[in-house]
Scaffold this motif. Structure first.
Motif, mmCIF file in Angstrom:
data_model
loop_
_atom_site.group_PDB
_atom_site.id
_atom_site.type_symbol
_atom_site.label_atom_id
_atom_site.label_comp_id
_atom_site.label_asym_id
_atom_site.label_seq_id
_atom_site.Cartn_x
_atom_site.Cartn_y
_atom_site.Cartn_z
ATOM 1 N N VAL A 1 50.093 -109.795 56.253
ATOM 2 C CA VAL A 1 51.146 -110.896 55.649
ATOM 3 C C VAL A 1 50.860 -110.667 54.052
ATOM 4 O O VAL A 1 49.775 -110.298 53.437
ATOM 5 C CB VAL A 1 50.468 -112.453 56.193
ATOM 6 N N ALA A 2 51.867 -110.909 53.373
ATOM 7 C CA ALA A 2 52.004 -110.867 51.774
ATOM 8 C C ALA A 2 50.994 -111.747 51.247
ATOM 9 O O ALA A 2 50.708 -113.024 51.984
ATOM 10 C CB ALA A 2 53.384 -111.170 51.346
ATOM 11 N N ALA A 3 50.159 -111.388 50.393
ATOM 12 C CA ALA A 3 49.303 -112.129 49.782
ATOM 13 C C ALA A 3 49.928 -113.512 49.148
ATOM 14 O O ALA A 3 51.296 -113.529 48.717
ATOM 15 C CB ALA A 3 48.704 -111.596 48.389
ATOM 16 N N GLY A 4 49.101 -114.425 48.969
ATOM 17 C CA GLY A 4 49.610 -115.783 48.614
ATOM 18 C C GLY A 4 48.655 -116.792 49.025
ATOM 19 O O GLY A 4 47.403 -116.514 48.621
ATOM 20 N N ASN A 5 49.120 -117.788 49.494
ATOM 21 C CA ASN A 5 47.971 -118.735 50.064
ATOM 22 C C ASN A 5 48.146 -119.027 51.385
ATOM 23 O O ASN A 5 48.599 -120.315 52.024
ATOM 24 C CB ASN A 5 48.290 -120.123 49.309
ATOM 25 N N PRO A 6 48.001 -118.121 52.397
ATOM 26 C CA PRO A 6 48.235 -118.337 53.674
ATOM 27 C C PRO A 6 46.959 -119.097 54.534
ATOM 28 O O PRO A 6 45.913 -118.967 53.939
ATOM 29 C CB PRO A 6 47.982 -116.836 54.152
ATOM 30 N N THR A 7 47.367 -120.106 55.211
ATOM 31 C CA THR A 7 46.516 -120.928 55.871
ATOM 32 C C THR A 7 46.449 -121.009 57.459
ATOM 33 O O THR A 7 47.912 -120.644 57.811
ATOM 34 C CB THR A 7 46.636 -122.556 55.105
ATOM 35 N N PRO A 8 45.598 -121.597 58.037
ATOM 36 C CA PRO A 8 45.933 -121.497 59.512
ATOM 37 C C PRO A 8 46.805 -122.897 59.700
ATOM 38 O O PRO A 8 47.733 -122.462 60.830
ATOM 39 C CB PRO A 8 44.647 -121.997 60.078
ATOM 40 N N SER A 9 47.134 -123.718 59.030
ATOM 41 C CA SER A 9 47.766 -124.789 59.257
ATOM 42 C C SER A 9 49.487 -124.310 59.192
ATOM 43 O O SER A 9 50.404 -124.771 59.529
ATOM 44 C CB SER A 9 47.698 -125.955 58.488
ATOM 45 N N SER A 10 49.488 -123.309 58.208
ATOM 46 C CA SER A 10 50.991 -123.009 57.898
ATOM 47 C C SER A 10 51.260 -121.640 58.834
ATOM 48 O O SER A 10 52.442 -121.629 59.167
ATOM 49 C CB SER A 10 51.126 -122.504 56.461
ATOM 50 N N LEU A 11 50.292 -120.658 58.994
ATOM 51 C CA LEU A 11 50.677 -119.435 59.719
ATOM 52 C C LEU A 11 50.137 -119.188 61.014
ATOM 53 O O LEU A 11 50.329 -118.507 61.969
ATOM 54 C CB LEU A 11 50.249 -118.406 58.846
ATOM 55 N N PHE B 1 40.538 -116.747 56.989
ATOM 56 C CA PHE B 1 41.818 -116.639 57.628
ATOM 57 C C PHE B 1 42.800 -115.671 56.642
ATOM 58 O O PHE B 1 43.538 -114.862 57.094
ATOM 59 C CB PHE B 1 42.332 -117.926 57.865
ATOM 60 N N ALA B 2 42.715 -116.233 55.607
ATOM 61 C CA ALA B 2 43.277 -115.488 54.427
ATOM 62 C C ALA B 2 42.961 -113.980 54.392
ATOM 63 O O ALA B 2 43.997 -112.961 54.392
ATOM 64 C CB ALA B 2 43.294 -115.956 53.021
ATOM 65 N N GLN B 3 41.655 -113.687 54.510
ATOM 66 C CA GLN B 3 41.253 -112.227 54.393
ATOM 67 C C GLN B 3 41.674 -111.511 55.713
ATOM 68 O O GLN B 3 42.156 -110.441 55.827
ATOM 69 C CB GLN B 3 39.616 -112.100 54.604
ATOM 70 N N VAL B 4 41.741 -112.168 57.142
ATOM 71 C CA VAL B 4 42.305 -111.707 58.207
ATOM 72 C C VAL B 4 43.701 -111.151 58.215
ATOM 73 O O VAL B 4 44.253 -110.101 58.535
ATOM 74 C CB VAL B 4 41.892 -112.533 59.411
#
Length: 354
Positions: free
Chosen positions: A298-308, A287-290
Motif C-alpha cells: 500500500v502506498a505510504a501515508g497514514n494507513p490505519t486498521p480502522s481505515s484499511l 499495521f503501517a509497517q505490514v
C-alpha cells in the motif's frame, strides 16, 4: 482421504507413541496386572502440582510450535490419584484446570514476515479448561524392587489415556476510547455470538459443544525423595479431535448481515481495530509497517486498521478467493507439570476386578 491427509501426521505420532508404551508394558500384560503375583508390587499415591500451558491451533500453528513454548504461555494446576498395579503399570485418575491463550497481536510479532496475515486478522481468545482423564502410566525401565519401598530412585515413564473436558472460549470486545484513554472490555463467551456463522445457513458449521473428548499423551520422570515422597516432572500433549477450542475454524468470514448483534459483528472480524482488544496496545505503527510491505505494498501515508483493515481481511460477496478465517486442523494444548506425590501404601485396597 482428505481427512486422513490432514490428520495423518498427528495420528501417526500418537500411534507410534502408543506402540512404544504397549511394548514397554508387555510384561504386565503377559503376567496379568491383577494376578496375585503382582500383589506385592501394589501401592497408591496422591499427587498435586502445576505448571505451564501452551496452545496450538488457528492462532498458534503447529508449523512453528516452538514459538508457543514462550509466547502467550499460561498456567495449569492438577491433582491425581494413581494405583500401581504391577512393576510396570499404574492407573491414574486426574483432574486438571488449565488456562490457555491465543493472540494474533502478540504471536505474529515473533515473525512478522511469516505471520503478517495473522497481525491483520487480529483475533484473540482465552479458554479455561476443566479436564478429567483416566490414563495408564507405563514405567519405561525395569522395576526390580517390590511395593512402595522398592521404588526406583529414578524412573522415566509414559502416559496414555482418555477423558473429557469442559471449556468456554472467551475474548474481550473492542477497547473503549470515548473518554480519551484506552479502556479494556470484559471477557465474554464467544459461542453465543456464532463468529463463524454457526447454524446460520446450510453451508456453515453446526454450533459446537462445550464438552469434548481429550487424549493425553505424555512423558515424564519420577524421582524418589524419601520413603513417602516422590517428585514428578512431566510434559504432555492433549490431543483433541476438535477445532473450536479457540472459537476459530476453517471457514470463510461470515456475512455480517447474518449476525444478529453489533457485538457478534465485532467479535467475528477484528481487523479494523486500532488497538489490541486484549492488551489495549496501539496497532497502528506495526499495521503501517505490514501494509506498506510485500505482499500488500500500500502506498505510504497514514494507513490505519480502522481505515484499511477490513479491506484485506473479512467478508466480500464479490471475492474470487474469499478470506479464510482459520484452518480446519484440530486444536490441542501442551502441559508441563511438576507434581509432588505422597505414597499412601498398599493398605488402600481397590475393589476386585471380576
Amino acid at each position: 482421504m482428505k481427512f486422513l491427509n490432514r490428520k495423518g501426521a498427528l495420528l501417526k505420532t500418537v500411534l507410534c507413541f502408543s506402540l512404544v508404551l504397549m511394548i514397554a508394558g508387555e510384561n504386565f500384560a503377559q503376567n496379568g496386572m491383577f494376578s496375585k503375583k503382582n500383589k506385592v508390587y501394589r501401592y497408591s499415591y496422591i499427587s498435586i502440582g502445576g505448571g505451564s500451558s501452551h496452545y496450538f491451533g488457528d492462532l498458534s500453528p503447529y508449523s512453528t510450535f516452538y514459538y508457543a513454548l514462550y509466547t502467550n504461555v499460561r498456567w495449569n494446576g492438577t491433582i491425581n490419584y494413581t494405583r500401581q498395579l504391577s512393576p510396570q503399570f499404574g492407573a491414574r485418575f486426574a483432574f486438571t484446570y488449565a488456562r490457555i491463550l491465543g493472540d494474533d497481536f502478540t504471536y505474529s510479532q515473533r515473525n512478522l514476515e511469516k505471520f503478517h496475515s495473522y497481525y491483520l486478522r487480529n483475533l484473540h481468545f482465552r479458554n479455561d479448561i476443566k479436564e478429567f482423564t483416566i490414563s495408564g502410566v507405563f514405567n519405561l525401565l525395569p522395576q526390580y524392587g517390590k511395593g512402595q519401598q522398592g521404588r526406583s530412585k529414578f524412573m522415566p515413564y509414559g502416559v496414555l489415556g482418555i477423558g473429557f473436558y469442559g471449556h468456554n472460549p472467551m475474548a474481550r470486545g473492542p477497547v473503549n476510547t470515548a473518554n480519551g484513554g484506552v479502556e479494556l472490555s470484559d471477557w465474554l463467551p464467544l459461542k453465543e455470538y456464532k463468529t463463524s456463522g454457526q447454524d446460520l445457513d446450510p453451508t456453515r458449521p453446526k454450533s459446537y459443544s462445550l464438552v469434548q473428548m481429550v487424549f493425553p499423551v505424555a512423558l515424564g520422570v519420577r524421582m524418589k525423595i524419601n520413603e513417602k515422597i516422590d517428585l514428578h516432572f512431566e510434559g504432555g500433549l492433549r490431543v483433541t479431535p476438535f477445532d473450536y477450542i479457540d472459537d476459530v475454524g476453517g471457514t470463510t468470514y461470515v456475512n455480517p448481515a447474518l449476525l444478529n448483534s453489533a457485538e457478534a459483528k465485532a467479535f467475528a472480524n477484528r481487523a479494523g481495530e486500532d488497538y489490541s482488544g486484549r492488551t489495549g496496545k496501539d496497532r497502528i505503527p506495526v499495521f503501517a509497517q505490514v501494509i506498506t510491505s510485500p505482499p500488500y505494498n500500500v502506498a505510504a501515508g497514514n494507513p490505519t486498521p480502522s481505515s484499511l483493515g477490513e479491506s484485506y481481511v473479512g467478508y466480500s460477496p464479490t471475492a474470487t478467493n474469499p478470506t479464510i478465517r482459520g484452518s480446519s486442523r484440530w486444536d490441542s494444548y501442551f502441559l508441563t507439570q511438576i507434581t509432588i506425590s505422597y505414597i499412601i501404601g498398599s493398605t488402600v485396597k481397590c475393589p476386585p476386578i471380576k
